[in-house]
Motif scaffolding. Structure first.
Motif, mmCIF file in Angstrom:
data_model
loop_
_atom_site.group_PDB
_atom_site.id
_atom_site.type_symbol
_atom_site.label_atom_id
_atom_site.label_comp_id
_atom_site.label_asym_id
_atom_site.label_seq_id
_atom_site.Cartn_x
_atom_site.Cartn_y
_atom_site.Cartn_z
ATOM 1 N N GLY A 187 -29.649 1.291 -12.355
ATOM 2 C CA GLY A 187 -27.839 0.215 -11.449
ATOM 3 C C GLY A 187 -26.265 0.969 -12.050
ATOM 4 N N PHE A 188 -26.467 0.399 -9.981
ATOM 5 C CA PHE A 188 -24.648 1.738 -9.562
ATOM 6 C C PHE A 188 -24.421 0.640 -10.804
ATOM 7 C CE2 PHE A 188 -20.917 0.986 -7.698
ATOM 8 C CZ PHE A 188 -20.611 2.511 -7.405
ATOM 9 N N GLU A 189 -23.703 -0.382 -11.338
ATOM 10 C CA GLU A 189 -22.851 -0.892 -12.165
ATOM 11 C C GLU A 189 -23.099 -0.590 -14.014
ATOM 12 O OE1 GLU A 189 -20.914 -3.805 -10.302
ATOM 13 O OE2 GLU A 189 -21.918 -5.234 -11.469
ATOM 14 N N PHE A 226 -6.689 -5.577 -13.447
ATOM 15 C CA PHE A 226 -8.245 -4.601 -12.962
ATOM 16 C C PHE A 226 -7.677 -2.978 -13.277
ATOM 17 C CE2 PHE A 226 -8.288 -8.256 -10.940
ATOM 18 C CZ PHE A 226 -9.781 -8.825 -10.842
ATOM 19 N N SER A 227 -8.843 -2.492 -12.900
ATOM 20 C CA SER A 227 -8.740 -1.258 -13.069
ATOM 21 C C SER A 227 -8.317 -1.242 -11.463
ATOM 22 C CB SER A 227 -9.929 -0.373 -13.639
ATOM 23 O OG SER A 227 -10.716 -0.565 -12.339
ATOM 24 N N SER A 228 -8.381 0.098 -11.159
ATOM 25 C CA SER A 228 -8.269 0.540 -9.234
ATOM 26 C C SER A 228 -10.419 0.683 -9.070
ATOM 27 C CB SER A 228 -8.168 2.537 -9.145
ATOM 28 O OG SER A 228 -8.807 3.638 -10.204
ATOM 29 N N GLY A 229 -10.203 0.040 -7.449
ATOM 30 C CA GLY A 229 -11.693 -0.268 -6.820
ATOM 31 C C GLY A 229 -12.225 1.515 -7.320
ATOM 32 N N TYR A 230 -13.977 1.133 -7.572
ATOM 33 C CA TYR A 230 -15.124 1.906 -8.055
ATOM 34 C C TYR A 230 -15.843 1.306 -7.022
ATOM 35 C CZ TYR A 230 -17.630 -2.338 -10.428
ATOM 36 O OH TYR A 230 -17.759 -3.477 -10.944
ATOM 37 N N TYR A 231 -15.212 0.618 -6.487
ATOM 38 C CA TYR A 231 -16.598 0.372 -4.923
ATOM 39 C C TYR A 231 -16.398 -0.276 -3.912
ATOM 40 C CZ TYR A 231 -20.513 -0.681 -1.981
ATOM 41 O OH TYR A 231 -21.389 -0.735 -1.508
ATOM 42 N N GLU A 240 -21.551 9.642 -5.970
ATOM 43 C CA GLU A 240 -23.175 9.910 -6.381
ATOM 44 C C GLU A 240 -24.233 9.370 -7.495
ATOM 45 O OE1 GLU A 240 -22.622 13.366 -9.981
ATOM 46 O OE2 GLU A 240 -22.183 14.950 -8.184
ATOM 47 N N LEU A 241 -23.367 8.517 -7.852
ATOM 48 C CA LEU A 241 -23.948 7.464 -8.193
ATOM 49 C C LEU A 241 -24.107 6.442 -7.424
ATOM 50 C CD1 LEU A 241 -21.429 5.709 -11.724
ATOM 51 C CD2 LEU A 241 -24.333 7.756 -11.471
ATOM 52 N N GLU A 242 -23.766 6.335 -6.287
ATOM 53 C CA GLU A 242 -23.459 5.020 -4.773
ATOM 54 C C GLU A 242 -24.747 5.180 -4.419
ATOM 55 O OE1 GLU A 242 -20.603 3.827 -1.255
ATOM 56 O OE2 GLU A 242 -19.917 4.246 -3.122
ATOM 57 N N GLN A 243 -24.987 7.246 -3.635
ATOM 58 C CA GLN A 243 -25.927 7.670 -3.287
ATOM 59 C C GLN A 243 -27.081 7.550 -3.914
ATOM 60 O OE1 GLN A 243 -25.895 8.897 -0.201
ATOM 61 N NE2 GLN A 243 -28.393 9.406 -0.730
ATOM 62 N N TYR A 297 -21.009 3.210 -18.060
ATOM 63 C CA TYR A 297 -21.475 4.599 -18.411
ATOM 64 C C TYR A 297 -20.852 5.394 -18.759
ATOM 65 C CZ TYR A 297 -24.821 1.972 -21.932
ATOM 66 O OH TYR A 297 -25.555 0.767 -22.319
ATOM 67 N N ALA A 298 -20.235 5.579 -17.519
ATOM 68 C CA ALA A 298 -19.486 7.171 -16.684
ATOM 69 C C ALA A 298 -18.400 7.152 -17.437
ATOM 70 C CB ALA A 298 -19.951 6.702 -15.464
ATOM 71 N N VAL A 299 -17.472 5.068 -17.039
ATOM 72 C CA VAL A 299 -16.158 5.108 -17.817
ATOM 73 C C VAL A 299 -16.421 5.042 -18.816
ATOM 74 C CG1 VAL A 299 -14.050 3.217 -17.899
ATOM 75 C CG2 VAL A 299 -16.183 3.647 -15.467
#
Length: 294
Positions: free
Chosen positions: A82-84, A139-144, A278-281, A89-91
C-alpha cells in the motif's frame, strides 16, 4: 561612608557583564534562521539510526485503524504494502531504521493532529498539511499531492451532477476532521448541513443506505471504493485545488519535534530520487483523471 571610585567602577563592570550575559542567554533566536536551516546542517541530530526517537533504536510510526486501501493493504500497516506503508518504510530507511526497527501504533485520525504530546515519532494517515493544523503539530514536506472527489450511487440525481452548483441541494457526507468535509462546507456550501462521520466506513454505509446522496473522499480512495467496496457507486468528479495550491499529505510530528527536519529531509530525498513517484505509480495508478467540478 561612600565607596572609592575604583570600587564603583569595578562593581559597575561586573553588573554590566552580568546583564549582558542574561540578555544574550534570553535573546530569542530568529524564527527564519531556525526554519531555514537545511537538514544537512543537522547531521549530528539526524545521524542514521540514532535519532532522538520515543524508544531508543526504534522508530514508532502511527496510523488509524482500520488502515484503508490503497494506502495500506489487508488492514496491516506493517506489511509494507500500500502507498503509505511503502512510503513509511522508505522514510524509515532514509533515517537509518530497517523494517525490524519500525514499531506501528494505532492512533485515531483526529487525535494525530490534535494539540498535546504524541506517543509516536511520526504519523502517516492521509493528513493534509494546513496552517490551522500547524498550530498544534509539525509536518514534514508533502509526500503526495491530492485532490478531493465526490462519490454517488449510479443512476441517482447526485451521480448526474456536472458542477458544484448541482451539488448544493444534496445531502453530502464525509469523515469528521478531514479536508473532504472542509470542501463540502467551504466550496460546495450545501443548503443542507453536511453529515460528519467518525470513520470512512460509516460514510460509505450511509451512502449505501441512502442516508446521504454523496460522500467526499480523496481521489485515490474514491477509485478504490467504487472499484472494490461500493461497486454500484461512481465518481461524480473531483474538485480543483483551492487557491491553485496543491493539497498535500504530510507526515505528522510533535510540535517542535527535533525529528521534523530529519523527516522532511528524508521525504525531500525520496521525492528528488524518484522513489515517491515510483511508489505512487505502483500503488495509486488507478487514480487517473476524473471530471473536474467547477
Amino acid at each position: 561612608m561612600h565607596p572609592a571610585p575604583s570600587a564603583l567602577r569595578r562593581a559597575a563592570a561586573v553588573a554590566t557583564t552580568a546583564l549582558l550575559a542574561t540578555a544574550l542567554g534570553c535573546a530569542p533566536q530568529p524564527e527564519e534562521k531556525a526554519a531555514d536551516t537545511p537538514s544537512g546542517s543537522t547531521a549530528s541530530t539526524c545521524a542514521k539510526g540514532k535519532l532522538a526517537t520515543k524508544t531508543s533504536g526504534k522508530l514508532t510510526i502511527a496510523t488509524d485503524e482500520p488502515a484503508y486501501e490503497p494506502w495500506f493493504k489487508d488492514d496491516e500497516p506493517a506489511n509494507g504494502e500500500g502507498f503509505e506503508s511503502a512510503v513509511a518504510y522508505a522514510v524509515a530507511k532514509q533515517l537509518g531504521y530497517d523494517k525490524s526497527a519500525v514499531v506501528w501504533q494505532s492512533v485515531p485520525f483526529n487525535k494525530a493532529f490534535a494539540p498535546g504530546e504524541k506517543t509516536f515519532d511520526f504519523d502517516i494517515n492521509q493528513v493534509s498539511i494546513s496552517d490551522e493544523r500547524k498550530k498544534a503539530v509539525d509536518f514534514s514536506s508533502g509526500y503526495y499531492d491530492v485532490r478531493q472527489a465526490v462519490i454517488a450511487l449510479k443512476g441517482t440525481k447526485a451521480a448526474k451532477a456536472k458542477s458544484i452548483a448541482d451539488l448544493k441541494g444534496l445531502k453530502l457526507g464525509a469523515q469528521v476532521g478531514t479536508t473532504s468535509l472542509g470542501y463540502i462546507d467551504d466550496v460546495v456550501k450545501p443548503t443542507q448541513e453536511a453529515a460528519a462521520y467518525a470513520k470512512n466506513d460509516q460514510a460509505k454505509s450511509a451512502l449505501k443506505n441512502g442516508q446521504v446522496d454523496a460522500v467526499v473522499v480523496d481521489l485515490p480512495t474514491a477509485f478504490y471504493i467504487t472499484a472494490a467496496e461500493v461497486t454500484d457507486a461512481t465518481i461524480v468528479g473531483q474538485f480543483e485545488n483551492r487557491g491553485g495550491t496543491p493539497e498535500q499529505f504530510g507526515l505528522v510530528l510533535d510540535k517542535g519535534s527535533a525529528l521534523t527536519s530529519c523527516v522532511t529531509g528524508a521525504v525531500d530525498t525520496l521525492r528528488k530520487d524518484g522513489t515517491l513517484a515510483e511508489l505512487e505509480q505502483r500503488w495509486l495508478s488507478d487514480a487517473v483523471d476524473a471530471p473536474v467540478l467547477k
